[in-house]
Write an enzyme that holds these catalytic residues in place. Structure first.
Site, mmCIF file in Angstrom:
data_model
loop_
_atom_site.group_PDB
_atom_site.id
_atom_site.type_symbol
_atom_site.label_atom_id
_atom_site.label_comp_id
_atom_site.label_asym_id
_atom_site.label_seq_id
_atom_site.Cartn_x
_atom_site.Cartn_y
_atom_site.Cartn_z
ATOM 1 N N TYR A 139 0.853 -1.200 0.000
ATOM 2 C CA TYR A 139 0.000 0.000 0.000
ATOM 3 C C TYR A 139 0.896 1.260 0.000
ATOM 4 O O TYR A 139 0.473 2.321 -0.428
ATOM 5 C CB TYR A 139 -0.864 0.049 1.264
ATOM 6 C CG TYR A 139 -2.045 -0.904 1.349
ATOM 7 C CD1 TYR A 139 -2.261 -1.915 0.411
ATOM 8 C CD2 TYR A 139 -2.959 -0.766 2.394
ATOM 9 C CE1 TYR A 139 -3.354 -2.770 0.528
ATOM 10 C CE2 TYR A 139 -4.056 -1.616 2.519
ATOM 11 C CZ TYR A 139 -4.260 -2.625 1.585
ATOM 12 O OH TYR A 139 -5.338 -3.453 1.710
ATOM 13 N N GLY A 140 2.075 1.095 0.562
ATOM 14 C CA GLY A 140 2.920 2.260 0.877
ATOM 15 C C GLY A 140 3.411 3.044 -0.312
ATOM 16 O O GLY A 140 3.906 4.157 -0.172
ATOM 17 N N THR A 166 0.785 2.682 6.908
ATOM 18 C CA THR A 166 0.281 3.458 5.776
ATOM 19 C C THR A 166 -1.216 3.737 5.931
ATOM 20 O O THR A 166 -1.656 4.885 5.783
ATOM 21 C CB THR A 166 0.558 2.691 4.455
ATOM 22 O OG1 THR A 166 1.957 2.423 4.378
ATOM 23 C CG2 THR A 166 0.107 3.477 3.261
ATOM 24 N N CYS A 214 6.611 1.531 10.201
ATOM 25 C CA CYS A 214 6.126 0.559 9.210
ATOM 26 C C CYS A 214 6.191 -0.827 9.840
ATOM 27 O O CYS A 214 7.127 -1.137 10.594
ATOM 28 C CB CYS A 214 7.015 0.642 7.973
ATOM 29 S SG CYS A 214 6.757 -0.705 6.816
ATOM 30 N N THR A 215 5.189 -1.630 9.517
ATOM 31 C CA THR A 215 5.059 -2.961 10.123
ATOM 32 C C THR A 215 6.319 -3.819 10.069
ATOM 33 O O THR A 215 6.583 -4.590 10.980
ATOM 34 C CB THR A 215 3.957 -3.733 9.357
ATOM 35 O OG1 THR A 215 4.151 -3.546 7.952
ATOM 36 C CG2 THR A 215 2.584 -3.258 9.763
ATOM 37 N N HIS A 216 7.065 -3.708 8.968
ATOM 38 C CA HIS A 216 8.189 -4.629 8.758
ATOM 39 C C HIS A 216 9.444 -4.289 9.566
ATOM 40 O O HIS A 216 10.338 -5.120 9.705
ATOM 41 C CB HIS A 216 8.585 -4.618 7.280
ATOM 42 C CG HIS A 216 7.594 -5.271 6.378
ATOM 43 N ND1 HIS A 216 6.282 -4.837 6.293
ATOM 44 C CD2 HIS A 216 7.697 -6.333 5.545
ATOM 45 C CE1 HIS A 216 5.641 -5.596 5.420
ATOM 46 N NE2 HIS A 216 6.473 -6.508 4.955
HETATM 47 N N1 DGL Z 1 2.211 -2.488 6.073
HETATM 48 C C1 DGL Z 1 2.828 -1.353 5.428
HETATM 49 C C2 DGL Z 1 3.037 -0.257 6.477
HETATM 50 O O1 DGL Z 1 3.137 -0.507 7.650
HETATM 51 C C3 DGL Z 1 4.135 -1.714 4.769
HETATM 52 C C4 DGL Z 1 4.001 -2.500 3.501
HETATM 53 C C5 DGL Z 1 3.250 -1.726 2.443
HETATM 54 O O2 DGL Z 1 3.803 -0.792 1.845
HETATM 55 O O3 DGL Z 1 2.104 -2.061 2.206
HETATM 56 O O4 DGL Z 1 3.104 0.892 6.114
#
Ligand code: DGL
Length: 272
Positions: free
Chosen positions: A43-44, A76, A186-188
């Protein structure tokens, strides 16, 4: 009073498992329904309207599972599309405001870094909220777009040359500005914490948005008398909009020791 309905958690993909894992750790009695939009991730790098459309569908999917609360684990979505939750019939939790509060509490020199996706950084959500709470703060931002595929590729060990070099580049402005607190927006990114610590030095506090959000959920459920105090072991249900080849490897990286009996069901999110 008690509420045994599940907490609904969604993310653009599997990254949100780092947030789910913190909820599992802090609230082991809580049932969780997780949806990862693996068919449409990332999504980002997408525009606001697309992210909003996806977030609305993800929320509706969780609602159809009779959840008691919806958590946008995605940095995001939380930055760009939190307003999609305004009409939800259940409480909504996003990951930005709780990370911001934790960062403002942690900083001593008022210099706070934010590392997140391009869409999150462009939204300015963290910066605006930080400056509201701490008007004299100096905020240093970086979009770490390449870090998402690096984590999904599994290049996360402490001596991984690609991850180290990429982080050195992204974090250079933060090192130069001498930040003392960094929001992993961000989650990762929690998976990269050890390398980030090595690049920034020990004096910098890392804010894990999963931890900050799990603490907020704990408080909200307690205040609403809606913790699950049933005696049964918590149930976790995982859904995703696509299953890829490296799926299991990515789950292991992001969910850590909570990946036992992990079973994911594929759903057609466009039909929700
Ligand atoms: N989950 C998204 C975030 O935390 C990271 C991955 C994405 O770009 O979708 O922003």
């Amino acid at each position: 009073m008690s509420d045994n309905r599940a907490i609904g958690v969604f993310d653009s993909g599997l990254g949100g498992l780092t947030v789910a894992r913190e909820i599992m750790k802090l609230l082991p009695n809580e049932n969780i329904v997780y949806f990862g939009d693996t068919g449409r991730v990332p999504y980002g790098t997408k525009g606001r309207e697309t992210i909003r459309k996806y977030a609305l569908q993800d929320e509706q999917f969780l609602l159809s599972h009779n959840v008691k609360m919806i958590v946008a684990a995605c940095g995001t979505v939380s930055s760009v599309a939190a307003d999609t939750a305004e009409a939800l019939p259940v409480p909504f939790v996003e990951v930005v405001s709780h990370s911001v509060r934790a960062a403002v509490k942690a900083t001593k020199n008022g210099k706070i870094g934010i590392l997140a996706t391009t869409a999150t950084i462009n939204s300015g959500a963290h910066k605006k909220q930080i400056l509201k709470l701490l008007p004299k703060a100096e905020v240093v931002e970086a979009s770490g777009t390449l870090l998402v595929p690096i984590v999904e590729e599994g290049w996360t060990s402490i001596d991984d040359a690609v991850a180290i070099e990429t982080l050195r580049r992204y974090l250079k402005p933060m090192v130069d500005a001498r930040i003392d607190t960094l929001i992993l927006g961000c989650t990762h990114f929690p998976v990269l914490s050890s390398i980030i610590r090595n690049v920034l030095g020990n004096g910098v506090t890392l804010i894990n948005m999963g931890e900050a959000t799990a603490n907020a959920i704990d408080k909200m459920l307690k205040a609403g008398n809606s913790l699950n105090d049933g005696k049964k072991t918590a149930e976790y249900k995982f859904y995703a909009s696509d299953k890829t080849k490296s799926f299991e490897k990515t789950v292991k990286i992001l969910l850590g020791n909570y990946d036992k009996n992990f079973h994911i069901e594929q759903v057609d999110i466009e039909k929700v």
